[in-house]
Design an enzyme around this catalytic site. Structure first.
Site, short mmCIF file in Angstrom:
data_model
loop_
_atom_site.label_atom_id
_atom_site.label_comp_id
_atom_site.label_asym_id
_atom_site.label_seq_id
_atom_site.Cartn_x
_atom_site.Cartn_y
_atom_site.Cartn_z
N ASP A 78 0.87 -1.17 0.00
CA ASP A 78 0.00 0.00 0.00
C ASP A 78 0.91 1.23 0.00
O ASP A 78 2.09 1.15 0.37
CB ASP A 78 -0.88 -0.05 1.26
CG ASP A 78 -1.68 1.21 1.46
OD1 ASP A 78 -2.35 1.65 0.51
OD2 ASP A 78 -1.63 1.76 2.58
N ASP A 80 -0.22 5.04 0.96
CA ASP A 80 -0.48 6.01 2.02
C ASP A 80 -0.42 5.36 3.40
O ASP A 80 -1.07 4.34 3.65
CB ASP A 80 -1.85 6.66 1.81
CG ASP A 80 -1.92 7.43 0.52
OD1 ASP A 80 -1.53 8.61 0.52
OD2 ASP A 80 -2.33 6.85 -0.50
#
Length: 279
Positions: A78, A80
């Protein structure tokens, strides 16, 4: 099983002795100054180990003793609050005075309180309508920072022969810059619509939600001719859960409780390079 204990600083000999006893392990071997590997650990002792580690701000992981990093072929991340320290959409919103409002939606979505990620993203992006697109560049230049250990983790993964995938419910503006900067192999994210230099408040194309993240991991594995069991997935929010479930090994990085519970291991204190000490 091996039990790997990691700290952000040097691990004292007192920790070694106590942890071997708690884990009912056969021997302890230093990995480096900040980590030890306890062989023959009894997973039935996990609750005691977890309590001790939480008290002393240590991270622990039970790992198959014969598993090595080079057994994997892909590390999927991922973006963020995982590869980077910020939530890009929250920082973009700050430039139009709406950070608190957008951040509240982001936090609820990552905790899993908003079940429809598409709706939560659409709501947040709509609030950005009319913002000058130069705000994206300012977020990247002024606010985006890599998470601790990110570059070391990526270098170690590449050295072991793994390919890298950055898959994000965030935006291609940032994933493409990070791909070039870090030499990533694959990226997937959402595209913000920009007309005449302004954000329209819309996303172009399919929204990268939990299902799309998992599908992207599987498709990338297929392109590499490996099974998803040979993928490592790293994330922090509820929209990473399906991707993490599809992988053979998962890391919750400074994650929401629902993600920590589901992951193979959780890093609450150490950096992303903690991955390299596990195998």
């Amino acid at each position: 099983m091996n039990l790997v204990i990691q700290s952000t600083g040097p691990l004292s000999a007192d920790h070694h002795t106590t942890l071997v006893a708690l884990a009912r392990g056969s021997r302890v071997t230093p990995v480096d100054a900040n980590a030890v590997r306890i062989a023959g650990a009894d997973r039935a002792q996990r609750a005691d180990v977890q309590t001790y580690c939480a008290t002393h701000e240590l991270d622990y992981a039970y790992v198959d003793a014969d598993r090595q990093l080079r057994d994997f072929g892909l590390v999927a991340m991922d973006m963020d609050s995982t590869l980077i320290t910020i939530e890009c959409i929250d920082e973009i919103a700050d430039f139009c005075g709406l950070k608190a409002e957008v951040a509240a939606i982001t936090e609820a979505a990552m905790r899993g309180e908003i079940k429809d990620f598409n709706e939560s993203l659409t709501r947040r992006v709509a609030l950005l309508q009319g913002l000058d697109a130069s705000a994206l560049e300012r977020v990247y230049d002024e606010r985006l920072q890599l998470s601790p250990g990110a570059e070391r983790m990526l270098a170690g993964a590449k050295a072991a022969g793994l390919k890298t995938l950055l898959v994000s419910g965030g935006f291609t503006f940032f994933t493409e810059k990070l791909k070039a900067r870090l030499g990533l192999d694959f990226t997937r994210a959402n595209t913000l619509e920009i007309v005449n230099g302004k954000l329209t408040g819309k996303v172009v194309g399919e929204i990268v939600n939990a299902e799309v993240k998992a599908r992207t991991l599987r498709e990338t594995c297929a392109a590499l001719s490996i099974e998803p069991t040979r993928a490592i997935a790293m994330g922090d929010g509820s929209n990473d859960l399906k991707m993490m479930a599809a992988a053979g090994f998962s890391v919750a990085f400074r994650a929401k409780p629902v993600v920590r519970e589901a992951a193979s291991v959780a890093f609450n204190h150490v950096g992303l390079d903690g991955l390299l000490r596990l195998f």
